[in-house]
Motif scaffolding. Sequence first.
Motif, PDB file in Angstrom:
ATOM      1  N   UNK A  39     -11.988 -38.166  59.862  1.00 45.25           N
ATOM      2  CA  UNK A  39     -11.125 -39.307  59.559  1.00 45.25           C
ATOM      3  C   UNK A  39     -10.334 -39.013  58.285  1.00 45.25           C
ATOM      4  N   UNK A  40      -9.374 -39.891  57.917  1.00 48.64           N
ATOM      5  CA  UNK A  40      -8.627 -39.680  56.677  1.00 48.64           C
ATOM      6  C   UNK A  40      -9.329 -40.210  55.424  1.00 48.64           C
ATOM      7  N   UNK A  41     -10.639 -40.446  55.494  1.00 56.65           N
ATOM      8  CA  UNK A  41     -11.368 -40.930  54.322  1.00 56.65           C
ATOM      9  C   UNK A  41     -11.190 -39.971  53.152  1.00 56.65           C
ATOM     10  N   UNK A  42     -11.062 -40.532  51.955  1.00 56.48           N
ATOM     11  CA  UNK A  42     -10.892 -39.699  50.764  1.00 56.48           C
ATOM     12  C   UNK A  42     -12.151 -38.904  50.459  1.00 56.48           C
ATOM     13  N   UNK A  43     -13.321 -39.521  50.689  1.00 56.68           N
ATOM     14  CA  UNK A  43     -14.584 -38.828  50.451  1.00 56.68           C
ATOM     15  C   UNK A  43     -15.682 -39.459  51.287  1.00 56.68           C
ATOM     16  N   UNK A  44     -16.725 -38.691  51.516  1.00 55.55           N
ATOM     17  CA  UNK A  44     -17.917 -39.162  52.223  1.00 55.55           C
ATOM     18  C   UNK A  44     -19.125 -38.808  51.365  1.00 55.55           C
ATOM     19  N   UNK A  45     -19.936 -39.802  51.052  1.00 55.53           N
ATOM     20  CA  UNK A  45     -21.182 -39.590  50.314  1.00 55.53           C
ATOM     21  C   UNK A  45     -22.330 -39.949  51.233  1.00 55.53           C
ATOM     22  N   UNK A  46     -23.151 -38.959  51.558  1.00 55.65           N
ATOM     23  CA  UNK A  46     -24.267 -39.161  52.485  1.00 55.65           C
ATOM     24  C   UNK A  46     -25.571 -39.224  51.703  1.00 55.65           C
ATOM     25  N   UNK A  47     -26.356 -40.278  51.953  1.00 50.21           N
ATOM     26  CA  UNK A  47     -27.641 -40.460  51.284  1.00 50.21           C
ATOM     27  C   UNK A  47     -28.740 -40.262  52.315  1.00 50.21           C
ATOM     28  N   UNK A  48     -29.623 -39.326  52.051  1.00 51.16           N
ATOM     29  CA  UNK A  48     -30.659 -38.974  53.025  1.00 51.16           C
ATOM     30  C   UNK A  48     -31.983 -38.728  52.308  1.00 51.16           C
ATOM     31  N   UNK A  49     -33.057 -39.325  52.830  1.00 51.29           N
ATOM     32  CA  UNK A  49     -34.391 -39.169  52.258  1.00 51.29           C
ATOM     33  C   UNK A  49     -35.093 -37.922  52.781  1.00 51.29           C
ATOM     34  N   UNK A  50     -34.818 -37.555  54.026  1.00 52.08           N
ATOM     35  CA  UNK A  50     -35.492 -36.454  54.708  1.00 52.08           C
ATOM     36  C   UNK A  50     -34.876 -35.125  54.262  1.00 52.08           C
ATOM     37  N   UNK A  51     -35.663 -34.292  53.594  1.00 52.01           N
ATOM     38  CA  UNK A  51     -35.134 -33.028  53.065  1.00 52.01           C
ATOM     39  C   UNK A  51     -34.633 -32.102  54.172  1.00 52.01           C
ATOM     40  N   UNK A  52     -35.223 -32.210  55.371  1.00 51.91           N
ATOM     41  CA  UNK A  52     -34.741 -31.385  56.485  1.00 51.91           C
ATOM     42  C   UNK A  52     -33.304 -31.759  56.834  1.00 51.91           C
ATOM     43  N   UNK A  53     -33.018 -33.060  56.876  1.00 58.71           N
ATOM     44  CA  UNK A  53     -31.671 -33.525  57.202  1.00 58.71           C
ATOM     45  C   UNK A  53     -30.701 -33.206  56.072  1.00 58.71           C
ATOM     46  N   UNK A  54     -31.186 -33.242  54.836  1.00 57.96           N
ATOM     47  CA  UNK A  54     -30.321 -32.871  53.711  1.00 57.96           C
ATOM     48  C   UNK A  54     -29.792 -31.454  53.902  1.00 57.96           C
ATOM     49  N   UNK A  55     -30.670 -30.559  54.311  1.00 56.32           N
ATOM     50  CA  UNK A  55     -30.240 -29.191  54.564  1.00 56.32           C
ATOM     51  C   UNK A  55     -29.227 -29.097  55.681  1.00 56.32           C
ATOM     52  N   UNK A  56     -29.442 -29.857  56.755  1.00 51.33           N
ATOM     53  CA  UNK A  56     -28.530 -29.822  57.893  1.00 51.33           C
ATOM     54  C   UNK A  56     -27.151 -30.354  57.527  1.00 51.33           C
ATOM     55  N   UNK A  57     -27.106 -31.504  56.837  1.00 52.56           N
ATOM     56  CA  UNK A  57     -25.819 -32.110  56.493  1.00 52.56           C
ATOM     57  C   UNK A  57     -25.110 -31.306  55.404  1.00 52.56           C
ATOM     58  N   UNK A  58     -25.880 -30.680  54.526  1.00 46.40           N
ATOM     59  CA  UNK A  58     -25.268 -29.887  53.450  1.00 46.40           C
ATOM     60  C   UNK A  58     -24.446 -28.726  54.005  1.00 46.40           C
ATOM     61  N   UNK A  59     -24.775 -28.259  55.206  1.00 51.00           N
ATOM     62  CA  UNK A  59     -23.968 -27.208  55.829  1.00 51.00           C
ATOM     63  C   UNK A  59     -22.516 -27.660  56.001  1.00 51.00           C
ATOM     64  N   UNK A  60     -22.329 -28.961  56.267  1.00 52.54           N
ATOM     65  CA  UNK A  60     -20.978 -29.478  56.476  1.00 52.54           C
ATOM     66  C   UNK A  60     -20.167 -29.466  55.186  1.00 52.54           C
ATOM     67  N   UNK A  61     -20.851 -29.558  54.056  1.00 47.63           N
ATOM     68  CA  UNK A  61     -20.145 -29.593  52.773  1.00 47.63           C
ATOM     69  C   UNK A  61     -19.393 -28.296  52.516  1.00 47.63           C
TER      70      UNK A  61
END
Length: 270
Positions: free
Chosen positions: A59-81
């Motif tokens: 989308x044209x969002x200026x930024x996306x901040x993702x909050x995640x408690x599960x460290x496994x998911x943090x690793x998965x989403x961090x790939x997108x960064x």
Amino acid sequence: MRDVISRHGLAARHALGQHFLLDGNLTDRIVREAGDLTGRHVIEVGPGPGGLTRSLLASPAASVTAIELDSRAVGAVSELAETAGGRLRVIEADALTVDLPALVPPPRQVIANLPYNIASPLLVGWLRQAAAFERLTLMFQQEVAERICAPPGTSAYGRLSVLAQWCCDARIVMRIPPAAFTPPPKVWSAVIGLTPHPAQPEPALFARMESLTAAAFGQRRKMLRGALRGLGGEALLDKAGIAAERRAETLTVAEFDRLVRVLADDPPVR
């Protein structure tokens, strides 16, 4: 997406209320329901493997901040960064403890497939700060979504209905079947659009409304004269022009607003 789940060992955990939405068509539609995101700073809670995150980044969002408690998911989403051009920030934290408005500048939106086990307390916390958000587009279990949007006089109408509708225009914008999720939950889900009203209650008044609705709906079968005895009972109701024989589910949000303002002006003597 299934490869991401496999590589990061991201089997959904019931204790975290995880049900992953992997269908890009559905996540794209959720993002569209949030309106034009140009220049908006979006906060996502519980991104899991990042299905909705991908749609937000498209989308044209200026930024996306993702909050995640599960460290496994943090690793998965961090790939997108790595390929997001600085538009994605991933924070490992418990969303119940995070002050969202402090994370990003306005205009802010929250767009999230909320973990089922903390969805209601998250919502109430954000309603306390509703003035800070332009809009919230949130997925709940369908039963919870229907309670949030329920009109007076219905069995679903309750404390959550009053708090949400007092602060926001609330409507169900999508219903999603269990089969759309991995693993599929036992119930349907629904997405709600919440648009905060221009005028918001002060924190002290919101706190009184929390107490008032907790008492009013705590014993639904009781007449208000009994349910609100600890807050002033018949005297309070008389000042607000509300019949003491009525029950909580018959009061409109406007009547609850009138009642809480009378309560705030003349709190009970203890």
